[in-house]
Design an enzyme around this catalytic site. Structure first.
Site, PDB file in Angstrom:
ATOM      1  N   SER A  41       1.962   9.732 -36.050  1.00 52.20           N
ATOM      2  CA  SER A  41       1.857  10.944 -35.225  1.00 52.20           C
ATOM      3  C   SER A  41       2.894  10.848 -34.111  1.00 52.20           C
ATOM      4  O   SER A  41       2.565  10.969 -32.938  1.00 52.20           O
ATOM      5  CB  SER A  41       0.445  11.068 -34.654  1.00 52.20           C
ATOM      6  OG  SER A  41       0.175  10.000 -33.769  1.00 52.20           O
ATOM      7  N   HIS A 159      -4.386   9.635 -38.964  1.00 52.64           N
ATOM      8  CA  HIS A 159      -4.522   8.277 -39.514  1.00 52.64           C
ATOM      9  C   HIS A 159      -5.510   8.182 -40.664  1.00 52.64           C
ATOM     10  O   HIS A 159      -5.644   7.128 -41.285  1.00 52.64           O
ATOM     11  CB  HIS A 159      -4.935   7.294 -38.417  1.00 52.64           C
ATOM     12  CG  HIS A 159      -3.856   7.043 -37.408  1.00 52.64           C
ATOM     13  ND1 HIS A 159      -4.025   6.249 -36.313  1.00 52.64           N
ATOM     14  CD2 HIS A 159      -2.574   7.470 -37.348  1.00 52.64           C
ATOM     15  CE1 HIS A 159      -2.905   6.209 -35.608  1.00 52.64           C
ATOM     16  NE2 HIS A 159      -2.005   6.950 -36.214  1.00 52.64           N
ATOM     17  N   GLN A 167      -7.742  10.954 -32.563  1.00 52.14           N
ATOM     18  CA  GLN A 167      -7.078   9.973 -33.431  1.00 52.14           C
ATOM     19  C   GLN A 167      -7.631   8.550 -33.333  1.00 52.14           C
ATOM     20  O   GLN A 167      -7.727   7.862 -34.331  1.00 52.14           O
ATOM     21  CB  GLN A 167      -5.582   9.965 -33.106  1.00 52.14           C
ATOM     22  CG  GLN A 167      -4.747   9.094 -34.019  1.00 52.14           C
ATOM     23  CD  GLN A 167      -3.272   9.268 -33.744  1.00 52.14           C
ATOM     24  OE1 GLN A 167      -2.619  10.107 -34.330  1.00 52.14           O
ATOM     25  NE2 GLN A 167      -2.742   8.481 -32.825  1.00 52.14           N
ATOM     26  N   GLU A 168      -7.949   8.121 -32.112  1.00 46.97           N
ATOM     27  CA  GLU A 168      -8.369   6.721 -31.959  1.00 46.97           C
ATOM     28  C   GLU A 168      -9.507   6.585 -30.950  1.00 46.97           C
ATOM     29  O   GLU A 168      -9.447   7.168 -29.860  1.00 46.97           O
ATOM     30  CB  GLU A 168      -7.200   5.849 -31.455  1.00 46.97           C
ATOM     31  CG  GLU A 168      -6.049   5.764 -32.427  1.00 46.97           C
ATOM     32  CD  GLU A 168      -4.834   5.026 -31.869  1.00 46.97           C
ATOM     33  OE1 GLU A 168      -4.095   4.444 -32.652  1.00 46.97           O
ATOM     34  OE2 GLU A 168      -4.638   5.056 -30.630  1.00 46.97           O
ATOM     35  N   GLU A 209      -4.850   1.841 -39.303  1.00 45.62           N
ATOM     36  CA  GLU A 209      -4.769   0.773 -38.311  1.00 45.62           C
ATOM     37  C   GLU A 209      -5.875  -0.261 -38.468  1.00 45.62           C
ATOM     38  O   GLU A 209      -6.116  -1.069 -37.579  1.00 45.62           O
ATOM     39  CB  GLU A 209      -4.811   1.384 -36.900  1.00 45.62           C
ATOM     40  CG  GLU A 209      -3.612   2.298 -36.655  1.00 45.62           C
ATOM     41  CD  GLU A 209      -3.654   3.006 -35.306  1.00 45.62           C
ATOM     42  OE1 GLU A 209      -4.743   3.123 -34.728  1.00 45.62           O
ATOM     43  OE2 GLU A 209      -2.579   3.436 -34.846  1.00 45.62           O
ATOM     44  N   ASP A 247      -7.737   7.908 -27.691  1.00 46.82           N
ATOM     45  CA  ASP A 247      -6.447   8.580 -27.829  1.00 46.82           C
ATOM     46  C   ASP A 247      -6.690   9.820 -28.674  1.00 46.82           C
ATOM     47  O   ASP A 247      -6.900   9.714 -29.888  1.00 46.82           O
ATOM     48  CB  ASP A 247      -5.427   7.656 -28.500  1.00 46.82           C
ATOM     49  CG  ASP A 247      -4.090   8.347 -28.740  1.00 46.82           C
ATOM     50  OD1 ASP A 247      -3.914   9.481 -28.244  1.00 46.82           O
ATOM     51  OD2 ASP A 247      -3.237   7.755 -29.424  1.00 46.82           O
ATOM     52  N   GLU A 289      -6.185   8.948 -23.399  1.00 49.58           N
ATOM     53  CA  GLU A 289      -4.755   9.088 -23.707  1.00 49.58           C
ATOM     54  C   GLU A 289      -4.496  10.383 -24.458  1.00 49.58           C
ATOM     55  O   GLU A 289      -5.269  10.749 -25.350  1.00 49.58           O
ATOM     56  CB  GLU A 289      -4.367   7.874 -24.575  1.00 49.58           C
ATOM     57  CG  GLU A 289      -2.988   7.911 -25.206  1.00 49.58           C
ATOM     58  CD  GLU A 289      -2.797   6.737 -26.182  1.00 49.58           C
ATOM     59  OE1 GLU A 289      -3.538   5.726 -26.095  1.00 49.58           O
ATOM     60  OE2 GLU A 289      -1.919   6.837 -27.049  1.00 49.58           O
ATOM     61  N   ASP A 317       1.244   9.204 -23.804  1.00 50.31           N
ATOM     62  CA  ASP A 317       1.896   8.542 -24.949  1.00 50.31           C
ATOM     63  C   ASP A 317       2.957   9.497 -25.503  1.00 50.31           C
ATOM     64  O   ASP A 317       4.137   9.380 -25.181  1.00 50.31           O
ATOM     65  CB  ASP A 317       0.859   8.158 -26.001  1.00 50.31           C
ATOM     66  CG  ASP A 317       1.503   7.570 -27.258  1.00 50.31           C
ATOM     67  OD1 ASP A 317       2.683   7.178 -27.203  1.00 50.31           O
ATOM     68  OD2 ASP A 317       0.833   7.504 -28.317  1.00 50.31           O
ATOM     69  N   LYS A 342       5.796   1.800 -26.326  1.00 45.88           N
ATOM     70  CA  LYS A 342       6.124   1.511 -27.727  1.00 45.88           C
ATOM     71  C   LYS A 342       7.642   1.419 -27.809  1.00 45.88           C
ATOM     72  O   LYS A 342       8.324   2.453 -27.671  1.00 45.88           O
ATOM     73  CB  LYS A 342       5.645   2.653 -28.633  1.00 45.88           C
ATOM     74  CG  LYS A 342       4.136   2.841 -28.701  1.00 45.88           C
ATOM     75  CD  LYS A 342       3.808   4.161 -29.408  1.00 45.88           C
ATOM     76  CE  LYS A 342       2.321   4.322 -29.670  1.00 45.88           C
ATOM     77  NZ  LYS A 342       2.002   5.706 -30.101  1.00 45.88           N
ATOM     78  N   HIS A 370       0.769  -0.862 -30.743  1.00 47.63           N
ATOM     79  CA  HIS A 370       1.214  -0.837 -32.149  1.00 47.63           C
ATOM     80  C   HIS A 370       1.539   0.605 -32.574  1.00 47.63           C
ATOM     81  O   HIS A 370       1.306   1.536 -31.813  1.00 47.63           O
ATOM     82  CB  HIS A 370       0.123  -1.421 -33.046  1.00 47.63           C
ATOM     83  CG  HIS A 370      -1.134  -0.586 -33.116  1.00 47.63           C
ATOM     84  ND1 HIS A 370      -2.131  -0.801 -34.032  1.00 47.63           N
ATOM     85  CD2 HIS A 370      -1.546   0.482 -32.370  1.00 47.63           C
ATOM     86  CE1 HIS A 370      -3.088   0.093 -33.866  1.00 47.63           C
ATOM     87  NE2 HIS A 370      -2.759   0.868 -32.865  1.00 47.63           N
ATOM     88  N   ARG A 371       2.027   0.770 -33.815  1.00 47.48           N
ATOM     89  CA  ARG A 371       2.231   2.099 -34.395  1.00 47.48           C
ATOM     90  C   ARG A 371       1.295   2.284 -35.580  1.00 47.48           C
ATOM     91  O   ARG A 371       0.978   1.342 -36.305  1.00 47.48           O
ATOM     92  CB  ARG A 371       3.683   2.290 -34.885  1.00 47.48           C
ATOM     93  CG  ARG A 371       4.767   2.234 -33.838  1.00 47.48           C
ATOM     94  CD  ARG A 371       4.658   3.214 -32.699  1.00 47.48           C
ATOM     95  NE  ARG A 371       4.327   4.579 -32.988  1.00 47.48           N
ATOM     96  CZ  ARG A 371       5.021   5.639 -32.622  1.00 47.48           C
ATOM     97  NH1 ARG A 371       6.185   5.479 -31.995  1.00 47.48           N
ATOM     98  NH2 ARG A 371       4.607   6.858 -32.859  1.00 47.48           N
ATOM     99  N   LYS A 394      -2.902  -2.331 -27.183  1.00 53.80           N
ATOM    100  CA  LYS A 394      -3.714  -1.494 -28.085  1.00 53.80           C
ATOM    101  C   LYS A 394      -3.322  -1.760 -29.528  1.00 53.80           C
ATOM    102  O   LYS A 394      -2.189  -1.479 -29.933  1.00 53.80           O
ATOM    103  CB  LYS A 394      -3.525  -0.015 -27.758  1.00 53.80           C
ATOM    104  CG  LYS A 394      -4.452   0.875 -28.606  1.00 53.80           C
ATOM    105  CD  LYS A 394      -4.386   2.336 -28.207  1.00 53.80           C
ATOM    106  CE  LYS A 394      -3.189   3.030 -28.793  1.00 53.80           C
ATOM    107  NZ  LYS A 394      -3.274   4.501 -28.714  1.00 53.80           N
TER     108      LYS A 394
HETATM  109  P1  PGA Z   1       1.209   6.623 -34.165  1.00 53.47           P
HETATM  110  O1  PGA Z   1      -0.053   6.782 -33.234  1.00 53.47           O
HETATM  111  O2  PGA Z   1       0.674   6.811 -35.534  1.00 53.47           O
HETATM  112  O3  PGA Z   1       2.147   7.714 -33.790  1.00 53.47           O
HETATM  113  O4  PGA Z   1       1.789   5.282 -33.941  1.00 53.47           O
HETATM  114  C1  PGA Z   1      -0.547   5.805 -32.386  1.00 53.47           C
HETATM  115  C2  PGA Z   1      -0.789   6.414 -31.051  1.00 53.47           C
HETATM  116  O5  PGA Z   1      -0.637   7.648 -30.906  1.00 53.47           O
HETATM  117  O6  PGA Z   1      -1.091   5.719 -30.087  1.00 53.47           O
HETATM  118 ZN    ZN Z   2      -1.210   7.787 -28.761  1.00 47.95          ZN
END
Ligand code: PGA
Ligand code: ZN
Length: 419
Positions: A41, A159, A167-168, A209, A247, A289, A317, A342, A370-371, A394
């Site tokens: 994302s 994800h 998302q998280e 993840e 997040d 976030e 972010d 990141k 991380h990603r 994270k």
């Molecule tokens: P990403 O998402 O899939 O873009 O790495 C992680 C995040 O938004 O923190």
């Molecule tokens: Zn994020």
């Protein structure tokens, strides 16, 4: 020290597509290897992840262009710069690229070289990587306070399919102290969470993840309930040893309005803030976030006021993308109290550290992350987090490319305790 040899090649990232790895050998014989991740994302203001677009291999996701850029453009440009002059090397690559978002050579090409050179010189100096980063950038970091775990335990959004819009959902260590102990507490809670999800007839398959990605979860709020129960069941007190971080990655459900598909609801920014505000006193939040979209500045500012009153960290972010200009704007507007870091959002080690320095100077916390799209076993971010004094790291709780980051943090803690 000079770069004697540099090779670049494709390796597999955890998402099943290639990414680039670079191996640098110095004239001292020291070697540095580094690889770069990619996001699922990614924010629109991030450095470009350049891929081949050649549909005859890897669905267009190959890295041969990046490899060619590294060998034919970057290497000749940096080969005569002393390898310990990291800032000079990074600056030369930024100039060579010549675009604002590293679109020509690829942020992935530039970052892989940047990180591999740093690691090679650290190895040549027989220094742990975090110490080398501190020395190179003049960072004075209190190593008695290591970054604490922010463990992603439930994931949705981009994800995983058929689950939450947010998302998280993370379990975050609150009390400081031993990282190793706090990782244990968070992971014990993760295992209790599995039992709670199963008892609620939800699947415990994992997403990108390594966090649970339960299909059929009823609402975006439900994970907070499950996590609070899991913390208690693991023998801890919600809000004492362990709290919750979220997040939302709200840019992903913003299309002019904010659309929470799971609940069949649409909100304006103001209405979404009202929705959030009803949750704030119900759960032990540590940090929140990307609750709003990446360019919705006015609402970020409004939400920041509210979260400051509540003592909850407000984290950018996609808003800030480890980018100094966007961070400065966020500071001027008073839009955030913390920033996700990141390295691949910006594309060099030097710019990443510069961003952390500005955050530190303004009293913002940094969370090194991380990603979600494709990670590798490279745990450079753990050393980076230690060097810049991040409050948190994270990372997801399972899968090799995730736990490698925690294992490196624990290794650093052991080494510091022995000295
Ligand atoms: P990403 O998402 O899939 O873009 O790495 C992680 C995040 O938004 O923190
Ligand atoms: Zn994020």
């Amino acid at each position: 020290m000079k770069i004697a040899k540099l090779i670049a090649y494709e390796i597999l990232a955890s998402g099943g597509y290639p990414t680039v790895e670079v191996k640098v050998t110095l004239d001292t014989g020291s070697v540095g290897v580094a690889s770069v991740p990619y996001g699922a994302s990614a924010g629109t203001h991030e450095a470009t992840v350049l891929t081949d677009g050649d549909m005859s291999r890897w669905n267009g996701q190959g890295n041969l262009t990046v490899i060619s850029n590294i060998l034919n453009e970057i290497l000749p440009t940096i080969t005569n710069i002393p390898a310990e002059n990291q800032v000079e090397i990074d600056t030369a690559m930024i100039r060579l690229d010549g675009t604002v978002n590293k679109a020509r050579l690829g942020g992935n090409a530039i970052l892989a070289v940047s990180l591999a050179v740093a690691r090679a010189v650290a190895n040549a100096n027989r220094m742990p990587l975090y110490k080398y980063i501190m020395q190179t950038y003049g960072l004075i970091t209190d190593l008695t306070k290591l970054p604490q775990p922010m463990v992603v335990v439930i994931e949705g959004g981009k994800h995983a399919d058929e689950t939450t819009d947010f998302q998280e959902f993370c379990i975050t260590a609150k009390e400081g102290g031993s990282v190793t102990e706090n990782i244990r507490k968070a992971l014990e809670t993760y295992h209790q969470l599995k039992k709670i999800l199963k008892a609620s007839k939800l699947s415990t398959n994992v997403g990108n993840e390594g966090a649970f990605a339960p299909n059929g979860i009823p609402t975006n709020e439900a994970p907070f309930e499950y996590i609070v129960q899991a913390i208690t069941k693991a023998g801890f007190t919600p809000g004492k040893e362990l709290g919750i971080s979220v997040d939302a990655a709200a840019s992903e459900f913003f299309n002019g309005n904010y659309e929470l598909k799971l609940e069949g609801r649409q909100f304006t920014g103001e209405e979404l803030i009202n929705y959030y505000s009803e949750l704030l006193d119900k759960y032990p939040f540590v940090s929140l976030e990307d609750l709003l979209a990446e360019d919705d500045w006015d609402n970020w500012v409004a939400l920041n006021k509210l979260l400051k009153e509540k003592g909850i960290k407000h984290i950018g972010d996609d808003l800030t993308v480890t980018n100094i200009s966007r961070l400065r704007k966020a500071i001027e507007l008073d839009a955030i109290t913390g920033i996700i870091i990141k390295p691949n959002q910006i594309g060099t080690l030097s710019e990443t550290v510069a961003c952390c320095k500005i955050a530190n100077e303004h009293g913002l916390i940094t969370i090194t992350s991380h990603r979600g799209g494709g990670e590798t076993n490279d745990h450079f971010i753990s050393d980076l987090a230690v060097a810049v004094g991040s409050a948190y790291v994270k990372v997801g709780p399972t899968r090799g490319e995730r736990v490698s980051k925690y294992n490196r943090l624990m290794e650093i803690e052991r080494e510091l305790q022995q000295n």
